[in-house]
Design an enzyme around this catalytic site. Structure first.
Site, PDB file in Angstrom:
ATOM      1  N   SER A 133       0.267  -1.691   0.298  1.00 14.38           N
ATOM      2  CA  SER A 133       0.129  -0.148   0.347  1.00 14.38           C
ATOM      3  C   SER A 133       0.381   1.140  -0.098  1.00 14.38           C
ATOM      4  CB  SER A 133      -1.040  -0.231   1.101  1.00 14.38           C
ATOM      5  OG  SER A 133      -0.469  -1.126   2.274  1.00 14.38           O
ATOM      6  N   HIS A 144      -2.402  -2.568  -6.079  1.00 12.77           N
ATOM      7  CA  HIS A 144      -3.579  -2.526  -4.775  1.00 12.77           C
ATOM      8  C   HIS A 144      -4.919  -2.653  -4.429  1.00 12.77           C
ATOM      9  CE1 HIS A 144      -3.893   1.229  -2.239  1.00 12.77           C
ATOM     10  NE2 HIS A 144      -3.794  -0.035  -1.303  1.00 12.77           N
ATOM     11  N   GLU A 159      -6.084   0.009  -7.994  1.00 12.35           N
ATOM     12  CA  GLU A 159      -4.392   0.635  -8.158  1.00 12.35           C
ATOM     13  C   GLU A 159      -3.917  -0.264  -8.959  1.00 12.35           C
ATOM     14  OE1 GLU A 159      -4.582   5.430  -5.569  1.00 12.35           O
ATOM     15  OE2 GLU A 159      -3.770   3.179  -4.524  1.00 12.35           O
ATOM     16  N   ASN A 200      -4.274   6.969  -1.329  1.00 14.18           N
ATOM     17  CA  ASN A 200      -3.596   6.832   0.157  1.00 14.18           C
ATOM     18  C   ASN A 200      -2.640   8.694  -0.083  1.00 14.18           C
ATOM     19  OD1 ASN A 200      -4.823   4.765   1.397  1.00 14.18           O
ATOM     20  ND2 ASN A 200      -3.084   3.733   1.112  1.00 14.18           N
TER      21      ASN A 200
HETATM   22  N1  LIG Z   1      -4.617  -4.639   5.200  1.00 10.15           N
HETATM   23  C1  LIG Z   1      -5.463  -3.617   3.914  1.00 10.15           C
HETATM   24  O1  LIG Z   1      -6.680  -3.112   4.328  1.00 10.15           O
HETATM   25  C2  LIG Z   1      -4.293  -3.659   3.409  1.00 10.15           C
HETATM   26  C3  LIG Z   1      -4.890  -2.680   1.629  1.00 10.15           C
HETATM   27  C4  LIG Z   1      -3.707  -2.672   0.661  1.00 10.15           C
HETATM   28  C5  LIG Z   1      -3.172  -3.508   0.699  1.00 10.15           C
HETATM   29  N2  LIG Z   1      -2.737  -3.989   1.897  1.00 10.15           N
HETATM   30  C6  LIG Z   1      -1.216  -4.724   1.532  1.00 10.15           C
HETATM   31  O2  LIG Z   1      -1.216  -7.190   1.758  1.00 10.15           O
HETATM   32  C7  LIG Z   1      -0.684  -6.894   2.300  1.00 10.15           C
HETATM   33  C8  LIG Z   1      -1.148  -8.149   3.297  1.00 10.15           C
HETATM   34  O3  LIG Z   1      -2.056  -6.972   3.983  1.00 10.15           O
HETATM   35  P1  LIG Z   1      -2.839  -8.176   5.212  1.00 10.15           P
HETATM   36  O4  LIG Z   1      -3.201  -6.783   6.511  1.00 10.15           O
HETATM   37  O5  LIG Z   1      -3.336  -9.263   4.690  1.00 10.15           O
HETATM   38  O6  LIG Z   1      -1.378  -8.614   6.092  1.00 10.15           O
HETATM   39  P2  LIG Z   1      -1.785 -10.281   6.973  1.00 10.15           P
HETATM   40  O7  LIG Z   1      -0.729  -9.974   8.356  1.00 10.15           O
HETATM   41  O8  LIG Z   1      -3.030 -10.292   7.550  1.00 10.15           O
HETATM   42  O9  LIG Z   1      -1.323 -11.339   6.078  1.00 10.15           O
HETATM   43  C9  LIG Z   1      -0.065 -11.452   5.786  1.00 10.15           C
HETATM   44  C10 LIG Z   1       0.361 -12.881   5.119  1.00 10.15           C
HETATM   45  O10 LIG Z   1       1.582 -13.195   4.947  1.00 10.15           O
HETATM   46  C11 LIG Z   1       1.868 -14.426   5.710  1.00 10.15           C
HETATM   47  N3  LIG Z   1       3.453 -14.377   5.261  1.00 10.15           N
HETATM   48  C12 LIG Z   1       4.880 -13.667   5.772  1.00 10.15           C
HETATM   49  N4  LIG Z   1       5.700 -13.261   5.190  1.00 10.15           N
HETATM   50  C13 LIG Z   1       5.288 -14.764   4.343  1.00 10.15           C
HETATM   51  C14 LIG Z   1       6.413 -15.245   3.682  1.00 10.15           C
HETATM   52  N5  LIG Z   1       7.645 -14.483   2.949  1.00 10.15           N
HETATM   53  N6  LIG Z   1       5.914 -16.061   2.230  1.00 10.15           N
HETATM   54  C15 LIG Z   1       4.448 -16.211   2.338  1.00 10.15           C
HETATM   55  N7  LIG Z   1       4.463 -15.880   3.916  1.00 10.15           N
HETATM   56  C16 LIG Z   1       4.685 -15.072   4.226  1.00 10.15           C
HETATM   57  C17 LIG Z   1       1.836 -14.141   6.481  1.00 10.15           C
HETATM   58  O11 LIG Z   1       2.376 -15.721   7.554  1.00 10.15           O
HETATM   59  C18 LIG Z   1       0.052 -14.046   6.678  1.00 10.15           C
HETATM   60  O12 LIG Z   1      -0.086 -14.811   6.686  1.00 10.15           O
HETATM   61  C19 LIG Z   1       0.392  -5.947   2.862  1.00 10.15           C
HETATM   62  O13 LIG Z   1       1.257  -5.164   2.482  1.00 10.15           O
HETATM   63  C20 LIG Z   1      -0.746  -4.444   3.673  1.00 10.15           C
HETATM   64  O14 LIG Z   1       0.540  -3.451   2.896  1.00 10.15           O
HETATM   65  C21 LIG Z   1      -3.508  -4.539   3.056  1.00 10.15           C
END
Ligand SMILES: NC(=O)c1ccc[n+]([C@@H]2O[C@H](COP(=O)([O-])OP(=O)(O)OC[C@H]3O[C@@H](n4cnc5c(N)ncnc54)[C@H](O)[C@@H]3O)[C@@H](O)[C@H]2O)c1
Length: 633
Positions: free
Chosen positions: A329, A350, A362, A400
């Site tokens: 993000s 995104h 995005e 953002n």
């Molecule tokens: N949460 C939101 O609102 C949102 C919105 C847009 C983008 N994002 C982006 O999406 C991404 C994920 O966010 P999230 O909220 O789902 O996080 P999350 O913590 O819920 O999930 C991340 C997952 O990735 C796994 N993981 C970590 N390192 C790993 C690796 N090397 N190999 C395989 N799996 C791995 C973890 O075990 C976990 O299950 C981030 O970059 C975040 O910035 C989040």
């Protein structure tokens, strides 16, 4: 008799023509509807007068005022159709057409000698209903389509059908349509309608160059990864879902299964179709299972080193043509791409949260992302029913990035004299579904803190002394574990299980205390000032995105803000709204606010805004001309 055969969609004028016929027949795969209110107008070819005559005021008003299309089976049950032709999902469009035509001719032959008595919809009588019905419906509309004129005006036209003979009712319909047609809401909603269809038109990108994506990998089975996977398997595209830990992989798979179970329970899909979708999901702990995918989306933790190492690993394992996408993000796409030997095949995708619900995407082009990669990702986004917008690689991308100055103004207003509920009320009244502080409580206040920490601005010694820092209260809230709805306390306090916040004295005292400590003498701040400061800071940043080439069209920004951040569609998005307010007025106000607050960079006016304000031009016209000139080069 005239028999109308409906094949496919009969929306708006299509259905109105059908209502002018004596008989209507449709295939079960067809849909009908009068969606005009979504464009700020009403069905103006007799729709508001004929439909109530055919199916009664109640059902007609519901259809016309919501603008929602209905399936042919439902239309038949409501009495819109005289006959239905059963078509299975496996039959071709041509077979559907042939069967429908046969059935329509059979119907025409059967009724050719029947009297037309009762078959001319315009001659039918409308069963009158009490004023109480209209009042209740108006209340419901005001709640469901808050701030929208057209649904309430359409209700007036429907009411006219019950009050006047057909001819006079038609005149009323025309009068109301005439007024709606020239309204600012109709212009805004029509702008959005077209802007949404223009996001795929990007100067210099030939969408035909995209390659088909038939097999996908998703890394990280967390909140975003599992939501992202749902989008693909729902469309029958196989997904390998990877996580580093069995426990987290299981949790992600369970979330996906629960999603489909919920849909079956709500009757939105069948057990058979849900199982078929789940059959496309392959959970795995091994990156090696990605060797053959056409595209991978990583959704692991938001950390540059973690993302770089994931992409490096993917680069080694995946076939050379595989497109590598990151769901970051905030992080720099070029830096992430630098970990691979294929930066031309790296792009940001995104998704917005929840990723299986929110339609906006995005897609972020890095400096080396190729035309083929962009076209492929834009096309697959469409395939999974998203609204993709291509944006440039800058901090926060478009959505953002624009949120930061908007949010900063909201926080600055707290320092100067407002409370969260004052700011939120103004934004809600403007038309947002909720104010910024409510939104922050819902998303989790720790997300903002995490971003500020990553920017290095939480520590006072690290801050730019020439930039005003406004988030002290927000930082302290997190120290107090007031993370928002999830901890029942944030900017507001929440009763257990409720999302409706109440102003909290502890927070208000903290705000007052911080104002004092930061040297502000609190004052009454008007609703006008709150609205202008939040929105003009947002708009100014939008202009900067355009002048830097980070956004390709003003309409793209409008789409991002309407679909990603709840900007009221009847105002057309921030850039359309700016043109409606007047660029000179906005520019002058920005200078004025900047004079009072020289340490806020949001008040440095964009050069593009300055140029258009001084020449008296509108952004939309100027940009259309500019794009035309570019395409003629
Ligand atoms: N949460 C939101 O609102 C949102 C919105 C847009 C983008 N994002 C982006 O999406 C991404 C994920 O966010 P999230 O909220 O789902 O996080 P999350 O913590 O819920 O999930 C991340 C997952 O990735 C796994 N993981 C970590 N390192 C790993 C690796 N090397 N190999 C395989 N799996 C791995 C973890 O075990 C976990 O299950 C981030 O970059 C975040 O910035 C989040």
């Amino acid at each position: 008799p005239i028999v109308c055969a409906i094949h496919g969609t009969a929306f708006g004028g299509g259905l109105e023509v059908a209502l002018g016929c004596h008989y209507r027949i449709a295939s079960t795969r067809s849909k009908v509807g009068l969606p005009e209110v979504n464009l700020g107008i009403l069905p103006g070819a007799g729709g508001t007068q004929r439909l109530p005559r055919l199916i009664g005021v109640w059902l007609a008003a519901e259809m016309i005022c919501s603008g929602k299309p209905i399936e042919a089976v439902d239309a038949d049950a409501k009495g819109i159709l005289d006959d239905l032709v059963e078509i299975s999902s496996l039959e071709s469009v041509q077979t559907e057409y042939d069967k429908l035509l046969d059935a329509a001719i059979t119907l025409a032959l059967r009724v050719k000698n029947h009297s037309l008595e009762g078959k001319r919809v315009s001659q039918l009588k409308v069963e009158p209903v009490s004023d109480f019905f209209y009042e209740q419906l108006a209340l419901q509309i005001s709640k469901n389509a808050r701030g929208m004129n057209a649904p309430l005006q359409a209700l007036k036209a429907v009411k006219a059908s019950a009050m006047f003979p057909f001819k006079e009712g038609m005149q009323r319909e025309q009068q109301i349509l005439g007024r709606l047609f020239v309204s600012s809401q109709a212009k805004a909603l029509q702008h959005i309608f077209f802007a949404e269809r223009q996001t795929m038109k990007i100067p210099g990108i030939d969408m035909k160059k995209g390659v088909p994506i038939k097999f996908v990998g998703v890394i990280g089975a967390g909140m975003m990864g599992s939501g992202i996977a749902i989008n693909f398997i729902k469309k029958g595209i196989p997904v390998v879902l990877i996580d580093a830990e069995q426990e987290f992989l299981d949790r992600g798979v369970k979330a996906i299964e629960d999603y489909f179970k919920g849909r079956v329970k709500k009757g939105k899909t069948t057990r058979f179709l849900a199982d078929r979708s789940l059959g496309y999901l392959r959970p795995s702990l091994h990156y090696e299972d990605l060797s053959n995918v056409d595209l991978v989306i990583e959704a692991v933790f938001e950390n540059l080193d973690v993302k770089k190492s994931v992409l490096k690993h993917l680069d080694e394992i995946c076939k050379p043509q595989t497109i590598l996408c990151t769901n970051t993000s905030t992080l720099d796409i070029d830096q992430i791409a630098s970990a691979t030997n294929r930066p031309d095949r790296v792009i940001g995708t995104h998704f917005f949260s929840p990723a299986n619900v929110m339609r906006l995407m995005e897609n972020v082009a890095g400096s080396k992302t190729s035309e083929r990669t962009i076209a492929s990702v834009m096309q697959i986004s469409k395939t999974i029913s998203k609204i993709p917008v291509l944006v440039g690689n800058c901090f926060g991308f478009i959505g953002n990035r624009m949120l930061f100055p908007y949010n900063n103004q909201a926080n600055a207003l707290l320092q100067e004299g407002a409370f969260p509920h004052d700011v939120d009320k103004v934004l809600y009244d403007f038309g947002f579904p909720m104010g910024l502080f409510q939104m922050s409580d819902l998303a989790g206040n720790d997300i903002g803190l995490h971003i500020r920490k990553a920017q290095g601005i939480v520590d006072p010694s690290q801050r730019d002394p020439n930039e005003r820092y406004v988030s002290t209260t927000a930082d302290k809230l997190c120290e107090m574990k007031r993370f928002g709805v999830k901890s029942s306390k944030g900017w507001y306090s929440y009763a257990k299980g409720s999302r409706k916040g109440r102003p909290d004295k502890e927070v208000m005292d903290l705000i007052v205390e911080n104002s004092k400590a930061e040297g502000f003498v609190r004052r009454n701040i008007s609703a006008k000032e709150i609205e202008e400061r939040c929105l003009y800071a947002l708009i100014n940043e939008g202009f900067k995105c355009l002048e830097e080439g980070m956004a390709y069209k003003p309409g793209d920004i409008d789409i991002i803000w309407i679909y990603g951040y709840g900007f009221p569609p009847q105002k057309g998005g921030p850039m359309h709204y700016a043109d409606a307010v007047g660029l000179k007025k906005i520019y002058d106000s920005i200078l004025q606010y900047g004079k009072a607050d020289p340490k806020t960079s949001a008040w440095k006016p964009s050069k593009l805004l300055e140029q258009l304000a001084s020449s008296g031009k509108k952004l939309a016209k100027y940009w259309t001309k500019k794009l035309k000139a570019q395409s003629n080069l």
